[in-house]
Motif scaffolding. Structure first.
Motif, PDB file in Angstrom:
ATOM      1  N   HIS A  73       0.815  -1.224   0.000  1.00  0.00           N
ATOM      2  CA  HIS A  73       0.000   0.000   0.000  1.00  0.00           C
ATOM      3  C   HIS A  73       0.845   1.268   0.000  1.00  0.00           C
ATOM      4  O   HIS A  73       0.371   2.324  -0.396  1.00  0.00           O
ATOM      5  CB  HIS A  73      -0.947   0.019   1.203  1.00  0.00           C
ATOM      6  N   TRP A  74       2.105   1.147   0.458  1.00  0.00           N
ATOM      7  CA  TRP A  74       2.896   2.371   0.561  1.00  0.00           C
ATOM      8  C   TRP A  74       3.241   2.963  -0.799  1.00  0.00           C
ATOM      9  O   TRP A  74       3.546   4.151  -0.896  1.00  0.00           O
ATOM     10  CB  TRP A  74       4.167   2.125   1.369  1.00  0.00           C
ATOM     11  N   GLN A 123       1.333   6.208  -2.025  1.00  0.00           N
ATOM     12  CA  GLN A 123       1.584   7.536  -1.490  1.00  0.00           C
ATOM     13  C   GLN A 123       2.010   8.477  -2.609  1.00  0.00           C
ATOM     14  O   GLN A 123       2.868   8.136  -3.424  1.00  0.00           O
ATOM     15  CB  GLN A 123       2.689   7.482  -0.429  1.00  0.00           C
ATOM     16  N   THR A 146       1.765   8.910  -7.701  1.00  0.00           N
ATOM     17  CA  THR A 146       2.160   7.992  -6.632  1.00  0.00           C
ATOM     18  C   THR A 146       3.503   7.319  -6.927  1.00  0.00           C
ATOM     19  O   THR A 146       4.000   7.317  -8.051  1.00  0.00           O
ATOM     20  CB  THR A 146       1.102   6.890  -6.452  1.00  0.00           C
ATOM     21  N   TRP A 191      -3.892  -5.002  -1.170  1.00  0.00           N
ATOM     22  CA  TRP A 191      -3.031  -3.898  -0.755  1.00  0.00           C
ATOM     23  C   TRP A 191      -3.388  -2.617  -1.503  1.00  0.00           C
ATOM     24  O   TRP A 191      -3.252  -1.509  -0.950  1.00  0.00           O
ATOM     25  CB  TRP A 191      -1.557  -4.255  -0.967  1.00  0.00           C
ATOM     26  N   VAL A 234      -6.421  -1.784  -2.231  1.00  0.00           N
ATOM     27  CA  VAL A 234      -7.588  -1.306  -1.462  1.00  0.00           C
ATOM     28  C   VAL A 234      -7.131  -0.664  -0.155  1.00  0.00           C
ATOM     29  O   VAL A 234      -7.643   0.383   0.247  1.00  0.00           O
ATOM     30  CB  VAL A 234      -8.572  -2.462  -1.208  1.00  0.00           C
ATOM     31  N   ARG A 235      -6.166  -1.274   0.495  1.00  0.00           N
ATOM     32  CA  ARG A 235      -5.640  -0.687   1.731  1.00  0.00           C
ATOM     33  C   ARG A 235      -4.884   0.616   1.470  1.00  0.00           C
ATOM     34  O   ARG A 235      -4.666   1.406   2.384  1.00  0.00           O
ATOM     35  CB  ARG A 235      -4.746  -1.680   2.455  1.00  0.00           C
ATOM     36  N   GLY A 236      -4.514   0.834   0.225  1.00  0.00           N
ATOM     37  CA  GLY A 236      -3.917   2.102  -0.160  1.00  0.00           C
ATOM     38  C   GLY A 236      -4.952   3.137  -0.554  1.00  0.00           C
ATOM     39  O   GLY A 236      -4.618   4.209  -1.061  1.00  0.00           O
ATOM     40  N   HIS A 237      -6.245   2.782  -0.333  1.00  0.00           N
ATOM     41  CA  HIS A 237      -7.373   3.693  -0.527  1.00  0.00           C
ATOM     42  C   HIS A 237      -7.613   4.055  -1.986  1.00  0.00           C
ATOM     43  O   HIS A 237      -7.943   5.195  -2.319  1.00  0.00           O
ATOM     44  CB  HIS A 237      -7.192   4.975   0.311  1.00  0.00           C
ATOM     45  N   VAL A 238      -7.431   3.052  -2.865  1.00  0.00           N
ATOM     46  CA  VAL A 238      -7.785   3.265  -4.264  1.00  0.00           C
ATOM     47  C   VAL A 238      -8.721   2.145  -4.712  1.00  0.00           C
ATOM     48  O   VAL A 238      -8.742   1.051  -4.133  1.00  0.00           O
ATOM     49  CB  VAL A 238      -6.542   3.301  -5.183  1.00  0.00           C
ATOM     50  N   ASP A 239      -9.488   2.440  -5.752  1.00  0.00           N
ATOM     51  CA  ASP A 239     -10.300   1.425  -6.416  1.00  0.00           C
ATOM     52  C   ASP A 239      -9.345   0.616  -7.286  1.00  0.00           C
ATOM     53  O   ASP A 239      -8.695   1.176  -8.174  1.00  0.00           O
ATOM     54  CB  ASP A 239     -11.367   2.109  -7.267  1.00  0.00           C
TER      55      ASP A 239
END
Length: 255
Positions: free
Chosen positions: A132-133, A136, A143, A165, A167-172
């Motif tokens: 997920h990092w 950023q 990103t 991961w 999704v955990r990075g806040h993307v679709d």
């Protein structure tokens, strides 16, 4: 083609069992025919191959550290040949580099792209696996993952997309899968528990028991070119149960 024809399990999922014989027994007993090895298993490929053969298993693919790619690429190639692997993925940049600036991510992408060119000449596809990092932003809204692929340019660097991961990075995940579908050769199939659940498992869930729609995501990943669909759970409470339950769910998704 049945689910099992492209299905594998990342042996990281079973690492708490510690003993490789036990790990492979659990994978085989759960019904898997292929496994994705971890980088350290490339160091003793002949022994690992013998243990796989004894259980009717094969290696679909493997992870490999950036250090191994830099320091002993020929040994990595020989290990892949021993195990019959043609898909290799660098799973993460070292922890100390994960906060690097935009130029650093472009440089990593360029280096991996050059490595991918060399590995391609040996019949091996080299790719990157995300967490997920990499979501950023590093250059305005751009990103780290975008910068890495930008650095890789037109090289044959592939992508093992870890959907959960993303999704955990806040993307679709779907637009990302579509955007980079020309790079995708594998997908990690893992699930996220409902909020507040499975906290002892870092919020992960057995595939099919979480919030992700894997009936849909399976088809999206396969349509984008994922040759291997690799079950993974980063911290299962009961690895054997996770292996069995995830496979049981996935066996029913194309019915």
């Amino acid at each position: 083609m049945s689910v099992t024809d492209c299905l594998s399990i990342q042996l990281y999922t079973l690492r708490s069992l510690e003993d490789l014989d036990r790990i492979l027994d659990v994978a085989a007993e759960a019904g898997y025919r292929r496994v994705e090895t971890v980088g350290s298993q490339l160091d003793d490929a002949a022994r690992v191959k013998a243990k796989l053969d004894a259980r009717g298993l094969a290696a679909s693919s493997s992870h490999v550290s950036l250090a191994a790619l830099r320091e002993r690429p020929e040994a990595v190639v020989e290990a892949c040949r021993t195990l019959g692997i043609t898909d290799l993925y660098m799973p993460a940049v070292p922890p100390e580099d994960r906060d690097m600036a935009a130029d650093g991510w472009r440089a990593v992408g360029r280096e991996l792209g050059q490595m991918a060119e060399r590995f391609a000449k040996k019949g091996i596809r080299l790719g990157y696996h995300n967490h997920h990092w990499e979501l950023q932003p590093k250059a305005g809204p751009t990103t780290a993952l975008e910068l890495l692929f930008e650095g890789a340019g037109a090289s044959p660097l592939t992508w093992e997309v870890d959907v959960a991961w993303l999704v955990r990075g806040h993307v679709d995940p779907k637009p990302w899968i579509e955007r980079y579908r020309n790079r995708i050769t594998a997908a990690h199939v893992k699930d996220i528990a409902p909020a507040g659940q499975n906290e002892d498992q870092d919020g992960w869930a057995d595939v099919g028991a979480g919030v992700l729609d894997w009936r849909d995501l399976w088809r999206v990943c396969r349509a984008a070119g994922a040759r291997w669909m690799v079950v993974e759970h980063d911290k299962p409470a009961d690895p054997a149960r996770t292996a069995r339950a995830s496979l049981a769910f996935l066996n029913g998704i194309e019915g």
